[in-house]
Scaffold this motif. Structure first.
Motif, PDB file in Angstrom:
ATOM      1  N   TYR A  74     -21.477 -34.877  -5.312  1.00  0.00           N
ATOM      2  CA  TYR A  74     -21.901 -34.246  -6.563  1.00  0.00           C
ATOM      3  C   TYR A  74     -20.937 -33.108  -6.936  1.00  0.00           C
ATOM      4  O   TYR A  74     -20.473 -33.025  -8.073  1.00  0.00           O
ATOM      5  CB  TYR A  74     -23.326 -33.711  -6.402  1.00  0.00           C
ATOM      6  N   CYS A  75     -20.620 -32.245  -5.964  1.00  0.00           N
ATOM      7  CA  CYS A  75     -19.707 -31.133  -6.215  1.00  0.00           C
ATOM      8  C   CYS A  75     -18.315 -31.635  -6.575  1.00  0.00           C
ATOM      9  O   CYS A  75     -17.664 -31.097  -7.473  1.00  0.00           O
ATOM     10  CB  CYS A  75     -19.639 -30.213  -4.998  1.00  0.00           C
TER      11      CYS A  75
ATOM     12  N   MET B 205     -33.336 -33.869  -4.456  1.00  0.00           N
ATOM     13  CA  MET B 205     -32.286 -33.188  -5.193  1.00  0.00           C
ATOM     14  C   MET B 205     -32.304 -33.686  -6.623  1.00  0.00           C
ATOM     15  O   MET B 205     -32.064 -34.850  -6.883  1.00  0.00           O
ATOM     16  CB  MET B 205     -30.941 -33.476  -4.525  1.00  0.00           C
ATOM     17  N   ASP B 206     -32.591 -32.805  -7.593  1.00  0.00           N
ATOM     18  CA  ASP B 206     -32.609 -33.157  -8.996  1.00  0.00           C
ATOM     19  C   ASP B 206     -31.250 -32.821  -9.585  1.00  0.00           C
ATOM     20  O   ASP B 206     -30.956 -31.679  -9.924  1.00  0.00           O
ATOM     21  CB  ASP B 206     -33.731 -32.403  -9.716  1.00  0.00           C
ATOM     22  N   LYS B 207     -30.393 -33.829  -9.710  1.00  0.00           N
ATOM     23  CA  LYS B 207     -29.026 -33.612 -10.176  1.00  0.00           C
ATOM     24  C   LYS B 207     -28.969 -33.200 -11.640  1.00  0.00           C
ATOM     25  O   LYS B 207     -27.970 -32.682 -12.088  1.00  0.00           O
ATOM     26  CB  LYS B 207     -28.190 -34.863  -9.935  1.00  0.00           C
ATOM     27  N   GLU B 208     -30.034 -33.448 -12.390  1.00  0.00           N
ATOM     28  CA  GLU B 208     -30.056 -33.075 -13.800  1.00  0.00           C
ATOM     29  C   GLU B 208     -30.037 -31.562 -13.971  1.00  0.00           C
ATOM     30  O   GLU B 208     -29.447 -31.057 -14.911  1.00  0.00           O
ATOM     31  CB  GLU B 208     -31.298 -33.659 -14.482  1.00  0.00           C
ATOM     32  N   THR B 209     -30.710 -30.830 -13.085  1.00  0.00           N
ATOM     33  CA  THR B 209     -30.819 -29.385 -13.239  1.00  0.00           C
ATOM     34  C   THR B 209     -30.060 -28.614 -12.171  1.00  0.00           C
ATOM     35  O   THR B 209     -30.006 -27.393 -12.232  1.00  0.00           O
ATOM     36  CB  THR B 209     -32.301 -28.953 -13.205  1.00  0.00           C
ATOM     37  N   LEU B 210     -29.466 -29.298 -11.210  1.00  0.00           N
ATOM     38  CA  LEU B 210     -28.755 -28.638 -10.116  1.00  0.00           C
ATOM     39  C   LEU B 210     -27.412 -28.116 -10.606  1.00  0.00           C
ATOM     40  O   LEU B 210     -26.608 -28.855 -11.159  1.00  0.00           O
ATOM     41  CB  LEU B 210     -28.544 -29.614  -8.957  1.00  0.00           C
TER      42      LEU B 210
ATOM     43  N   GLU C 291     -25.448 -23.857  -6.842  1.00  0.00           N
ATOM     44  CA  GLU C 291     -26.616 -24.163  -6.014  1.00  0.00           C
ATOM     45  C   GLU C 291     -26.296 -25.297  -5.044  1.00  0.00           C
ATOM     46  O   GLU C 291     -26.683 -25.246  -3.872  1.00  0.00           O
ATOM     47  CB  GLU C 291     -27.803 -24.550  -6.890  1.00  0.00           C
ATOM     48  N   ALA C 292     -25.599 -26.299  -5.536  1.00  0.00           N
ATOM     49  CA  ALA C 292     -25.223 -27.430  -4.682  1.00  0.00           C
ATOM     50  C   ALA C 292     -24.315 -26.969  -3.555  1.00  0.00           C
ATOM     51  O   ALA C 292     -24.497 -27.378  -2.399  1.00  0.00           O
ATOM     52  CB  ALA C 292     -24.545 -28.522  -5.509  1.00  0.00           C
TER      53      ALA C 292
END
Length: 80
Positions: free
Chosen positions: A45-46, A1-6, A10-11
């Motif tokens: 993250y969300c 999971m690339d949190k920089e571009t997510l 999408e998450a």
């Protein structure tokens, strides 16, 4: 999971897919644990993204760069 571009959407979609897989009960234990961990990461993250958005909504930066609390009863014109 690339949190920089997510993106948040999408998450959330990924999290919904994980929940659906786990709810079927047809997932082997090892995979269920992996999915659960990933789901928890996506959930955190969300949650962080929602908190950031909330903070942006409850304060306004005026033309001088100062943050002021937003009062919906007063509207934008009194906060500028």
């Amino acid at each position: 999971m690339d949190k920089e571009t997510l993106r948040f959407e999408e998450a959330m979609s990924n999290l919904e897919q994980i929940v659906q897989k786990l709810e079927t009960g047809d997932v082997p234990l090892e995979e269920a644990i992996t999915l659960y961990k990933k789901g928890m990461e996506l959930s955190a993250y969300c949650h962080g993204k929602l908190q950031d958005a909330e903070q942006q909504l409850i304060s306004i930066i005026d033309k001088d760069g100062n943050k002021t609390p937003f009062d919906p009863a007063k509207g934008l014109e009194n906060n500028e």
